[in-house]
Design an enzyme around this catalytic site. Structure first.
Site, PDB file in Angstrom:
ATOM      1  CE  LYS A 200      44.079  41.147  40.340  1.00 60.78           C
ATOM      2  NZ  LYS A 200      43.475  42.346  40.953  1.00 60.78           N
TER       3      LYS A 200
ATOM      4  CB  SER B 139      37.190  42.061  40.596  1.00 57.96           C
ATOM      5  OG  SER B 139      37.669  41.925  41.910  1.00 57.96           O
ATOM      6  CG  ASP B 140      42.839  45.077  38.410  1.00 59.67           C
ATOM      7  OD1 ASP B 140      43.539  44.701  39.376  1.00 59.67           O
ATOM      8  OD2 ASP B 140      43.125  46.069  37.722  1.00 59.67           O
ATOM      9  CD  GLN B 141      37.766  50.588  41.452  1.00 62.77           C
ATOM     10  OE1 GLN B 141      38.390  50.876  42.459  1.00 62.77           O
ATOM     11  NE2 GLN B 141      36.449  50.616  41.391  1.00 62.77           N
TER      12      GLN B 141
ATOM     13  CB  ALA C  57      37.678  44.808  34.687  1.00 61.80           C
TER      14      ALA C  57
END
Length: 199
Positions: A56, A72-74, A109
């Protein structure tokens, strides 16, 4: 003459992440990244979150040279298995029934890049859910409609009532943007939230 800090971009369409980043009082713009979020075969949930956060950030950085971009990613897991976004009421109800009384790991993250150098972090939050009745689950789902949230619970609002405990090094990680780690990372790119100047 003081150096001009680089432009800051949040590679996200999430209003929750925008709200979190605004707490640091640094001017930024938000741009939705166009990234395929399909997991790779055999990819561990933590690796998926980290890979997507980098993808991203890099996707937006590629079209905005000279900017500092946050991706960011979760990913949520129970017993090591990923829990996706439910997409609707029935699936959300199934998820919350499964999570009732159990511990869930959230991997939040992040990647920060200027297109040349990239810093990454993965902050783990352990949430233990209360034992939930069907009536409590249904009432929560009708009130919040958390169908775009991994694990079907929004800890930043009424979903906190579903939790028995939350453990993390960063209290904002559960919402999807760990600000303690992010502040440290931004400093390495010349952005200091306290002074607004290069760190």
């Amino acid at each position: 003459m003081p150096a001009i800090p680089p432009k800051l971009i949040l590679a996200s369409s999430s209003r929750y992440r925008r709200e979190l980043l605004s707490r640091l009082r640094l001017p930024f713009t938000a741009i939705s990244p166009d990234v395929d979020e399909t997991p790779q075969p055999g990819e561990a949930p933590a690796d998926l979150a980290l890979r997507l956060s980098v993808a991203k950030a890099m996707a937006v950085a590629a079209t905005h040279p000279g900017s500092v971009v946050i991706g960011s990613d979760q990913v949520a897991t129970v017993d090591g298995e990923p829990i996706g976004k439910p997409g609707g009421f029935e699936r959300a109800r199934e998820q919350l029934r499964r999570l009732s009384g159990r511990a869930v790991e959230f991997h939040s993250a992040m990647a920060v890049t200027d297109g040349v150098h990239t810093e990454t972090a993965d902050i783990v939050t352990l949430c233990r859910f209360r034992t939930l009745t069907d009536a409590a689950i249904d009432a929560y789902l009708r009130a919040e409609e958390p169908y775009d949230t991994a694990g079907s619970a929004k800890a930043e609002s009424l979903g906190i009532a579903l939790m028995d405990s939350i453990r993390s090094d960063d209290p904002t990680a559960i919402i999807g943007l760990p600000l303690i780690a992010l502040t440290r990372m931004l400093g390495r790119f010349g952005l200091d939230p306290l002074t607004g100047h290069p760190a």
